[in-house]
Structures are given as structure tokens and as C-alpha cells.
Design a protein around this motif. Structure first.
Motif, PDB file in Angstrom:
ATOM      1  N   ILE A   9      -4.684   6.870   6.955  1.00  0.00           N
ATOM      2  CA  ILE A   9      -3.698   6.272   7.714  1.00  0.00           C
ATOM      3  C   ILE A   9      -2.628   6.247   6.587  1.00  0.00           C
ATOM      4  N   PRO A  10      -0.729   6.503   6.607  1.00  0.00           N
ATOM      5  CA  PRO A  10      -0.233   6.355   5.399  1.00  0.00           C
ATOM      6  C   PRO A  10       0.528   4.465   5.505  1.00  0.00           C
ATOM      7  N   ALA A  11       1.180   4.632   4.354  1.00  0.00           N
ATOM      8  CA  ALA A  11       1.681   3.371   4.136  1.00  0.00           C
ATOM      9  C   ALA A  11       2.670   2.906   4.978  1.00  0.00           C
ATOM     10  N   TRP A  24     -20.332  -1.282  14.110  1.00  0.00           N
ATOM     11  CA  TRP A  24     -21.038  -0.222  13.286  1.00  0.00           C
ATOM     12  C   TRP A  24     -20.165  -0.639  11.814  1.00  0.00           C
ATOM     13  N   ASP A  25     -19.865   0.466  10.841  1.00  0.00           N
ATOM     14  CA  ASP A  25     -20.353   0.061   9.747  1.00  0.00           C
ATOM     15  C   ASP A  25     -18.585   1.482   8.564  1.00  0.00           C
ATOM     16  N   THR A  26     -18.245   0.209   8.105  1.00  0.00           N
ATOM     17  CA  THR A  26     -16.106   1.569   8.001  1.00  0.00           C
ATOM     18  C   THR A  26     -16.690   1.128   6.166  1.00  0.00           C
ATOM     19  N   HIS A  27     -16.368   2.577   5.626  1.00  0.00           N
ATOM     20  CA  HIS A  27     -15.586   2.349   4.194  1.00  0.00           C
ATOM     21  C   HIS A  27     -14.595   2.577   4.340  1.00  0.00           C
ATOM     22  N   TRP A  28     -13.223   1.231   3.303  1.00  0.00           N
ATOM     23  CA  TRP A  28     -11.568   1.639   3.697  1.00  0.00           C
ATOM     24  C   TRP A  28     -11.306   2.028   2.218  1.00  0.00           C
ATOM     25  N   ILE A  29     -10.644   2.694   1.547  1.00  0.00           N
ATOM     26  CA  ILE A  29      -9.637   2.224   0.423  1.00  0.00           C
ATOM     27  C   ILE A  29      -8.038   1.850   0.414  1.00  0.00           C
ATOM     28  N   LYS A  30      -7.481   0.742  -0.249  1.00  0.00           N
ATOM     29  CA  LYS A  30      -6.220   1.180   0.131  1.00  0.00           C
ATOM     30  C   LYS A  30      -5.881   1.300  -1.405  1.00  0.00           C
ATOM     31  N   PRO A  31      -5.670   2.712  -1.862  1.00  0.00           N
ATOM     32  CA  PRO A  31      -4.720   2.596  -3.522  1.00  0.00           C
ATOM     33  C   PRO A  31      -3.605   2.714  -2.906  1.00  0.00           C
ATOM     34  N   SER A  32      -2.925   2.046  -4.539  1.00  0.00           N
ATOM     35  CA  SER A  32      -1.122   2.120  -5.067  1.00  0.00           C
ATOM     36  C   SER A  32      -0.674   2.035  -6.048  1.00  0.00           C
ATOM     37  N   ASP A  38       3.063  10.363  -4.791  1.00  0.00           N
ATOM     38  CA  ASP A  38       3.050  11.893  -5.157  1.00  0.00           C
ATOM     39  C   ASP A  38       1.924  13.052  -5.177  1.00  0.00           C
ATOM     40  N   MET A  39       1.094  11.866  -5.590  1.00  0.00           N
ATOM     41  CA  MET A  39      -0.493  12.326  -5.984  1.00  0.00           C
ATOM     42  C   MET A  39      -0.884  12.605  -4.313  1.00  0.00           C
ATOM     43  N   LEU A  40      -1.173  11.815  -3.120  1.00  0.00           N
ATOM     44  CA  LEU A  40      -1.511  11.563  -1.949  1.00  0.00           C
ATOM     45  C   LEU A  40      -0.422  12.863  -1.417  1.00  0.00           C
ATOM     46  N   LYS A  41       0.795  12.905  -1.588  1.00  0.00           N
ATOM     47  CA  LYS A  41       1.261  13.847  -1.085  1.00  0.00           C
ATOM     48  C   LYS A  41       0.781  15.252  -1.190  1.00  0.00           C
ATOM     49  N   ALA A  42       0.724  15.414  -2.763  1.00  0.00           N
ATOM     50  CA  ALA A  42       0.372  16.779  -3.450  1.00  0.00           C
ATOM     51  C   ALA A  42      -0.936  17.135  -2.387  1.00  0.00           C
ATOM     52  N   LEU A  43      -2.201  16.342  -2.453  1.00  0.00           N
ATOM     53  CA  LEU A  43      -3.041  16.355  -2.157  1.00  0.00           C
ATOM     54  C   LEU A  43      -3.020  16.447  -0.254  1.00  0.00           C
ATOM     55  N   GLY A  44      -2.050  16.191   0.151  1.00  0.00           N
ATOM     56  CA  GLY A  44      -2.173  17.320   1.881  1.00  0.00           C
ATOM     57  C   GLY A  44      -2.355  15.159   2.841  1.00  0.00           C
ATOM     58  N   PHE A  45      -1.947  14.540   1.971  1.00  0.00           N
ATOM     59  CA  PHE A  45      -2.587  13.552   2.583  1.00  0.00           C
ATOM     60  C   PHE A  45      -1.001  12.245   2.951  1.00  0.00           C
ATOM     61  N   ASP A  78     -11.788  -1.091 -19.302  1.00  0.00           N
ATOM     62  CA  ASP A  78     -12.186   0.774 -18.487  1.00  0.00           C
ATOM     63  C   ASP A  78     -11.985   0.001 -17.371  1.00  0.00           C
ATOM     64  N   GLY A  79     -12.592  -0.699 -16.647  1.00  0.00           N
ATOM     65  CA  GLY A  79     -13.609  -0.831 -15.264  1.00  0.00           C
ATOM     66  C   GLY A  79     -11.927  -0.480 -14.472  1.00  0.00           C
ATOM     67  N   ASN A  80     -10.986  -0.785 -14.510  1.00  0.00           N
ATOM     68  CA  ASN A  80     -10.025   0.518 -13.920  1.00  0.00           C
ATOM     69  C   ASN A  80      -9.126   1.407 -13.606  1.00  0.00           C
ATOM     70  N   PHE A  81      -9.094   2.151 -14.804  1.00  0.00           N
ATOM     71  CA  PHE A  81      -9.276   3.219 -15.620  1.00  0.00           C
ATOM     72  C   PHE A  81     -10.119   3.714 -15.206  1.00  0.00           C
ATOM     73  N   ARG A  82     -11.679   3.881 -14.971  1.00  0.00           N
ATOM     74  CA  ARG A  82     -12.428   4.628 -14.870  1.00  0.00           C
ATOM     75  C   ARG A  82     -12.846   4.507 -13.157  1.00  0.00           C
ATOM     76  N   ALA A  83     -12.069   3.098 -12.816  1.00  0.00           N
ATOM     77  CA  ALA A  83     -12.285   3.030 -11.082  1.00  0.00           C
ATOM     78  C   ALA A  83     -10.790   4.171 -10.847  1.00  0.00           C
ATOM     79  N   SER A  84      -9.842   4.062 -11.228  1.00  0.00           N
ATOM     80  CA  SER A  84      -9.215   5.265 -10.911  1.00  0.00           C
ATOM     81  C   SER A  84      -9.429   6.939 -10.815  1.00  0.00           C
ATOM     82  N   GLY A  85      -9.529   7.250 -12.363  1.00  0.00           N
ATOM     83  CA  GLY A  85     -10.415   8.742 -12.324  1.00  0.00           C
ATOM     84  C   GLY A  85     -11.484   8.683 -10.565  1.00  0.00           C
TER      85      GLY A  85
END
Length: 214
Positions: A9-11, A24-32, A38-45, A78-85
Motif C-alpha cells: 500500500i503506497p503512502a 490471523w497473523d500479519t507481518h508488516w514493514i513501513k519503510p521511510s 525512488d527505490m520502491l518505484k524502481a522495484l515496481g512498488f 551499525d544496527g540501522n545500516f544492517r537493517a536497511s540492507g
């Protein structure tokens, strides 16, 4: 929404979803971040997407999800950097699955079966033989597949899985270190503390103090 369904779901997009079952069970991610659109658009999202996945694909994506969560909970510099990867790898895999309709995960079925078996039994400290039997391959072949796919051996993966579960309990409950060690399958609290510090560079008590201060 049916089981094993992924949706994007786009922002800013109004939405509502619910299960037809009682639970039910859900796993969700909210990137920012500045580069996120640009990354999401390049990947088709760039538009809403809904697509089914197989249980095997969910298992592998869940592994990626846990890696992100573990990186963020580690509270290392480096936690945030590794999570971004991990997040980037997650979306690359998800975009391939969305583009092909059916999964294109290049993961041996034996690995997904082994991961699923470990996730259900890690607190019982399953042996390599039982894991290999559940995966349907020899122990030697399973070790080779794990090194190729997850860069670790099956028994090391079990330890990482136990540490992750312990971190969740430390952060979200008031259970004692002794109780958590027992619930996550460590032989005693002193061994648990030793292994925890080896992986996280801090003790369980220090980790809990940091989490409570956030």
C-alpha cells in the motif's frame, strides 16, 4: 485477504483490510527515508499490489523479516545500516515474486523446510539429524545448503533463532533471565548469558536496560 497473501500500500493511500477468520497473523514493514520512494518505484512498488505467495516463499521472507528486526534490536552502531540492507534485499525478492505471480525464490526447498522445522522446535534444541530428516536431505547436504543460502550452519541458525526469541522476551516481558533461558532452550542461565554476550556484545540484563530506556 487469504492466508499467504502479500500486499503493498503506497503512502497516503486510504485502505482497509480484515480477515474472514477469527484470528490471523500479519507481518508488516513501513519503510521511510529520502531514497525510499525512488527505490520502491524502481522495484515496481509505486501502486497498490496484492499477490499470493506459497508457504515456502513466506518462510524465506519471514527469515529476512527477522533479520531486520534482530538488527534493529541489537542496538549496535551499525544496527540501522544492517537493517536497511536486509530491507533492500527483502524488497528485491518481493518484487521478483510480484512480477512473476508465482514464486521465483532461488532457495532450495530443503532450506525452507529446515527453517520451518527449526522455528517450531528451536526451544527443544533439535539435532542436525532430526532437522535433516525434516528437510528430506542428508546432514552434509543440508549444511552445504545453509552455508550457501544463509552463510551459517544449521546449528548456528538455531542459536541465532534462540537469541532472537530471548531478545523479544527481554524487551517485552518482565520474566527473569533464568525463566527466559529455560523458555528459549538454553541449558542454564549462565550459559545463556555467555552465548548472548558472544552474539550481542552485551549481557541480557544490559540489553533489557537499554530497551527500557528507549
Amino acid at each position: 485477504m487469504k492466508p499467504y497473501t502479500a500486499f503493498f500500500i503506497p503512502a497516503g493511500c486510504p485502505h482497509e483490510y480484515y480477515s474472514t477468520d477469527e484470528s490471523w497473523d500479519t507481518h508488516w514493514i513501513k519503510p521511510s527515508g529520502k531514497s525510499c520512494p525512488d527505490m520502491l518505484k524502481a522495484l515496481g512498488f509505486d501502486k497498490p499490489k496484492i499477490f499470493p505467495l506459497s508457504k515456502e516463499e513466506i518462510t524465506y521472507l519471514d527469515h529476512c523479516f527477522r533479520c531486520m528486526h534482530e538488527a534493529l534490536l541489537s542496538d549496535k552502531v551499525d544496527g540501522n545500516f544492517r537493517a536497511s540492507g536486509y530491507l533492500y534485499s527483502f524488497f528485491i525478492e518481493l518484487s521478483r515474486l510480484a512480477a512473476k505471480g508465482k514464486g521465483s525464490v532461488q532457495i532450495a526447498p530443503a532450506v525452507t523446510k529446515a527453517i520451518a522445522y527449526i522455528d517450531e522446535n528451536y526451544m527443544k534444541q533439535p539435532g542436525l539429524e532430526s532437522i535433516s530428516k525434516a528437510a528430506g536431505v542428508s546432514s552434509q547436504h543440508l549444511c552445504r545448503l545453509f552455508r550457501q543460502t544463509l552463510n551459517c550452519r544449521p546449528m548456528e541458525y538455531i542459536t541465532k533463532r534462540k537469541i532472537q526469541a530471548a531478545k523479544m522476551l527481554l524487551a517485552e516481558t518482565q520474566k527473569t533471565v533464568d525463566q527466559i533461558a529455560e523458555e528459549t532452550g538454553f541449558c542454564d542461565s549462565s550459559y545463556f548469558c555467555k552465548i548472548f554476550k558472544r552474539f550481542e556484545s552485551i549481557t541480557p540484563s544490559q540489553f533489557r536496560s537499554i530497551e527500557q530506556a528507549l
